[in-house]
Design an enzyme around this catalytic site. Structure first.
Site, mmCIF file in Angstrom:
data_model
loop_
_atom_site.group_PDB
_atom_site.id
_atom_site.type_symbol
_atom_site.label_atom_id
_atom_site.label_comp_id
_atom_site.label_asym_id
_atom_site.label_seq_id
_atom_site.Cartn_x
_atom_site.Cartn_y
_atom_site.Cartn_z
ATOM 1 C CB CYS A 7 -77.188 -18.406 -48.268
ATOM 2 S SG CYS A 7 -78.519 -17.444 -47.525
ATOM 3 C CB CYS A 8 -79.282 -22.868 -50.360
ATOM 4 S SG CYS A 8 -80.038 -21.797 -51.594
ATOM 5 C CB CYS A 27 -81.663 -15.783 -54.242
ATOM 6 S SG CYS A 27 -80.152 -15.607 -53.270
ATOM 7 C CB CYS A 58 -82.251 -24.499 -52.789
ATOM 8 S SG CYS A 58 -83.475 -25.757 -52.423
ATOM 9 C CB CYS A 78 -84.831 -16.306 -50.286
ATOM 10 S SG CYS A 78 -84.927 -17.730 -49.206
#
Lengths: 552, 430
Positions: free
Chosen positions: B129-130, B214, B237, B211
């Site tokens: 995702c990062c 998280c 990240c 975000c």
């Protein structure tokens, strides 16, 4: 000949600096021998039986006087006063000290020489006809293309870890003096229907434990696509050559096992992708390299021929030299002179520092500064005016280099053998010396005529025994050295691999065995004009087998 | 002065590295403004950008920016997953500090559609995702600059404990860390001195804000970054992976912390990819290099998988067999089980040159230091190597490479030298 420009010079000096650093790290203990090994091999440095051995590349066998003097200097300063010219047209120094090697390489770089890719599983020094650029029978001078191949193959990023070493030979003459069919790739100049000159490509030839004659994979590749075609072959070999067994890793085995048609299809497929790409050789580049090899400034001395018969009467030794050691030159009034490194009883291919200096001087005075190394371990003065031939002969004689035996029975090719080489099973130099002494008499040699004896001290066949008219292979059987004798080999365009006719001989018996073969030939030849190899082809094995082993 | 005359985005240059050492000695530890001014005006004029998360303590750095150059490009990673409060805070700081050049960076919609169609990737695979929301978009932006400014501070994680003011990255760009020596208290004091607004969530216990999915609040006295990726062994990240080869381990792998095994862009980093495990269900494979033969055998399943996939090419594999599927792979791993086996050199060139693969091509296995320059010329741009000598050479960039090449290859930026058709040198050195 080719001269380095600033880029070539920078390339080689960077490489020297790189290896110097590696040697320093080895001496300081920072690198272990295991880590150092692949590095030194890429720079031509072997560990032999007694010492390191440095193999210096002589690209396609071409040397200037300045370069030859540097080889003499190295022999004198860092070695034991001599060097050994090899069947790969290179020179080996047998006794350098590791700590001196960076300095040797720097000295070499100062005369545009190096030891890059003289060992390791990479594309080795390209070899060619020792009379290239001079021979009367040449279609094209192969040296410009050899130089272009040298550059392309130097530190090639894709082809430095091939399954095994890779040798390319090239000839510009239909009379093959470079044994191209016994190389991984052989290139033979060819004229196509349109009158253009290009290259017939042979692949999968080789000697060693499995001798193979190269097979024609392409009848005509034009200059412009040659590099792309070579890259295609190399890529197929790199991807599909066997890596499970080093004795089956050469391309000759791949071609043999897969079949020429399969390999050819793979190469053609690859070629279809790379053809016309970045490796397309522009005519301007070919012209640029060609210019380095333009003929020297020949002079018409008025002497266009020599009456050899008359010279033979006046001075039989010079007469013999004229018959054996000169070769037809493309230019009227000139000839190419072979400087034999096969003195009677000497070690074939060895030259002392003094001899190297002498040859350099002679080349400078009489051969436009040019020298060649032949794969038969002799030197060549490629461009000698007929009017100066006598002077050249005298100068050579003074240096002990006027042995007039080129092409005769005592002009043997011999590997270093067990006296030097870590791979050898048997001595080879002493065998050559014994044969040389046995047939020392010039009259006897003349009577025998052209006969090539080639001697290897092990199965790796550095002495090319498979392609000797008479080949001798040293093997070790139950602790003793035995010599197998083969007959009928030929390294030229009529390529053939010699046949073993029976069991081997101990060293002492070899000269007698050779003498019996020679006597059988003389007894049965049609005339003195029929050379040994022709007689063998006509007569077959039988008379030679009988000569060797009797009628039992 | 060497550092006052930089040539951004060019090849390795020891003088520049020395300049960095000198630069780091020039400024008082707390002189954040001096550091930024030097960077923006002398070292990288018009070639410097800043990345801000507009998080809990971003205001300090942005305030310094406003004093040095309010028009300095400030990139904000608009991941699409931020708190609404964060987005408000962006507007508030822009207005109050007079920042004129704040630019939102958004993920590639194609990547989102492909790898995160449901928007739930953060839940199953936060690294990925990062990667698609931060690392990749940022790389695209930052590659255009000779350097960038970060708000990282030494106190934040153990890995940042030796952070200097100026870093030279392996691809020879400069990271500027004006706040490197600031402690948490220094930040608070600075905010107080200039009356800077706090992030709206700061007083609700959010001390480090990323975000929304998280980020969680931290307890009093807890490490401020403890609320990031809580419960996961993930502390970075991925956008700061280049830092001095010292990087936070990302996440647990079978109970074992992953080593810093991947060498890429000039430094060792945690490897977002994992090795293929025998008999892995194709549907489960994610961020793994699938052996070419396995891929061919289960092609439909792998093509249908939503996860990022790599390709592993072993000696003997025919890369032609997957030529049509190359776009499916984010990374290609060429394996070298023994250094003497050079088949991978050909595979790499085919992947790069013939198939035009643009992604990462890594060499994995037994690789000698002296092979690295050759591999790079064949298109390799990342290494996973066990050999300690090779790792050391990579780390120190200690390759005795010959800088002139006698033959053209089509795999990396190389330019002709002089008028010779085949002679090349690396673009960076030209």
């Amino acid at each position: 000949m080719y001269r380095y420009d600033e880029f070539d010079a920078a390339f080689v000096s960077e490489r020297v600096a790189q290896f110097s650093d590696q040697v320093r790290r080895r001496i300081s203990g920072e690198l272990t021998e295991d880590q150092f090994r692949p590095l030194r091999l890429m720079n031509g440095l072997y560990l032999q039986l007694h010492a390191y051995m440095l193999r210096v590349a002589v690209p396609y066998g071409t040397l200037s006087s300045r370069q030859m003097r540097m080889l003499a200097h190295i022999a004198r300063k860092y070695d034991r006063g001599y060097g050994h010219f090899t069947t790969r047209q290179n020179i080996q120094f047998n006794w350098p000290k590791l700590r001196d090697v960076p300095e040797i390489l720097a000295d070499l770089a100062s005369v545009e020489m190096h030891a890059i890719q003289t060992s390791g599983n990479c594309i080795r020094n390209v070899t060619t006809d020792q009379f290239a650029g001079a021979a009367a029978d040449e279609i094209i001078d192969p040296r410009p293309i050899a130089e272009i191949i040298r550059q392309w193959s130097s530190l090639h990023p894709e082809f430095t870890f091939l399954p095994r070493k890779f040798k390319i030979a090239i000839t510009g003459s239909p009379n093959d003096r470079a044994a191209v069919k016994f190389h991984d790739i052989g290139l033979m100049a060819q004229t196509n229907g349109a009158g253009q000159v290009g290259w017939a490509v042979y692949v999968g030839g080789g000697l060693g434990r499995t001798p193979m004659i190269g097979k024609q994979i392409n009848g005509f590749v034009p200059h412009e696509h040659l590099l792309a075609y070579l890259e295609s072959i190399l890529r197929v070999y790199n991807r599909y050559g066997r890596r499970d067994n080093k004795y089956k890793a050469r391309i000759k085995i791949l071609v043999h096992e897969e079949g020429l048609e399969t390999i050819k299809a793979q190469v053609e497929e690859e070629f279809s992708h790379v053809r016309g790409g970045i490796l397309t050789l522009p005519q301007t580049e070919l012209d640029r390299i060609d210019a380095y090899f333009s003929p020297p400034a020949f002079i018409d001395s008025g002497v266009v021929s020599i009456d050899v018969e008359r010279e033979k009467i006046l001075d039989p030794a010079f007469g013999r030299f004229l018959v054996n050691n000169t070769f037809s030159h493309a230019r009227q009034g000139y000839t190419s002179v072979t400087v034999s490194l096969k003195p009677i009883g000497g070690a074939p291919g060895d030259a002392t520092a003094e001899q190297m200096d002498a040859v350099a001087d002679i080349a400078e005075r009489f051969s436009f500064d040019e020298l060649r190394v032949s794969h038969e371990q002799n030197l060549v003065l490629p461009h000698v005016a007929l009017s100066e031939l006598r002077a050249v002969y005298q100068a050579l004689a003074e240096a002990g280099l006027a042995e007039a035996n080129a092409g005769e029975i005592t002009d043997t090719i011999t590997c270093p053998g067990l006296d030097f080489c870590a791979l050898a099973n048997a001595r080879s130099i002493p065998i050559a010396q014994d044969i040389s002494r046995r047939f020392a008499d010039p009259e006897r040699q003349r009577e025998i005529g052209k006969l090539k004896i080639k001697i290897s001290g092990c199965i790796n066949a550095c002495g090319h025994h498979h392609v000797g008219h008479i080949g001798i292979l040293g093997v070790e059987k139950k602790g003793t050295e035995l010599y197998q004798i083969t007959v009928g080999g030929d390294g030229t365009e009529d390529a053939a691999v010699g046949k073993i006719l029976g069991p081997g001989f101990v060293a002492d018996e070899v000269p007698d065995a050779i003498e019996r073969l020679v006597d059988a030939y003389i007894a049965q030849r049609e005339s003195a004009e029929e050379p040994f190899i022709a007689a063998y082809r006509r007569l077959g094995d039988a008379p030679f087998k009988e000569a060797l082993y009797g009628n039992g | 002065m060497a550092m006052a005359d930089p040539v951004p985005s060019q090849g390795p240059d020891k003088l520049r590295a020395l300049g960095i050492v000198a630069l780091n000695g020039m400024f008082d530890e707390m002189d954040a403004e001096g550091v930024l001014r030097q960077a923006a005006e002398d070292i990288l004029p018009a070639d410097l950008a800043l990345v801000s998360s507009f998080g809990a303590d971003s205001a300090v750095l942005l305030h310094i920016v406003s004093r040095v150059d309010p028009s300095l490009p400030v990139y904000f990673l608009e991941t699409g997953k931020h708190f609404a409060e964060t987005l408000e805070y962006v507007e508030q700081l822009k207005a109050e500090l007079g920042l004129t050049n704040v630019i939102a960076v958004v993920p590639d919609p194609a990547d989102l559609a492909r790898f995160d169609p449901t928007g739930e990737l953060w839940e199953t695979d936060p690294d990925s995702c990062c990667h698609i929301r931060k690392t990749e978009p940022l790389e695209k932006v930052l590659s255009g600059y000779g350097g960038w400014v970060t708000g990282r501070k030494r106190f934040q994680t153990a890995e940042r404990g030796v952070l200097p003011h100026f870093e030279l990255t392996s691809d020879n760009r400069i990271k500027v860390n004006p706040l490197a020596y600031y402690t948490h208290d220094d930040i608070e004091a600075y905010k107080h001195r200039y009356g800077l607004p706090d992030h709206p969530l700061y007083h609700q216990g959010y001390k480090s804000i990323g975000c929304a999915p998280c980020t969680s609040a931290v307890a009093e006295g807890e490490d401020p970054r403890a609320g990031r990726w809580r419960g996961l062994d993930k502390r970075e990240c991925g956008i700061h992976f280049d830092f001095n080869g010292q990087i936070a381990p990302t996440r647990k792998q079978a109970g074992k912390t992953k080593e810093m095994r991947l060498f890429k862009n000039g430094g060792f980093m945690a490897d977002p990819w994992t090795d293929w495990v025998e008999a892995l269900d194709p549907a489960e494979a994610s961020y793994t290099h699938v052996p070419l033969d396995v891929f061919v055998a289960h092609r439909e399943a792998f093509i249908a998988s939503p996860h990022p996939l790599g390709l592993r090419v072993d000696p003997g594999h025919r890369v032609e067999d997957v030529e049509a599927d190359m776009a499916r792979f984010s990374s290609v791993a060429i394996s070298f089980p023994a250094f003497g086996d050079g088949r991978g050199f050909s595979s790499a060139r085919l992947v790069r040159e013939r198939f035009g693969f643009q992604g990462e091509v890594r060499a994995v296995g037994d690789i000698l230091a002296d092979q690295v320059p050759f591999l790079r010329r064949c298109g390799i741009d990342a290494f996973v190597v066990a050999n300690p000598a090779t790792r050391q050479a990579l780390e120190n960039d200690a390759f005795a490479e010959v800088s002139l090449y006698y033959q053209p290859v089509g795999t990396r930026a190389e330019v002709p030298v002089g008028t010779r058709p085949f002679l090349r040198r690396a673009l960076a050195d030209a």
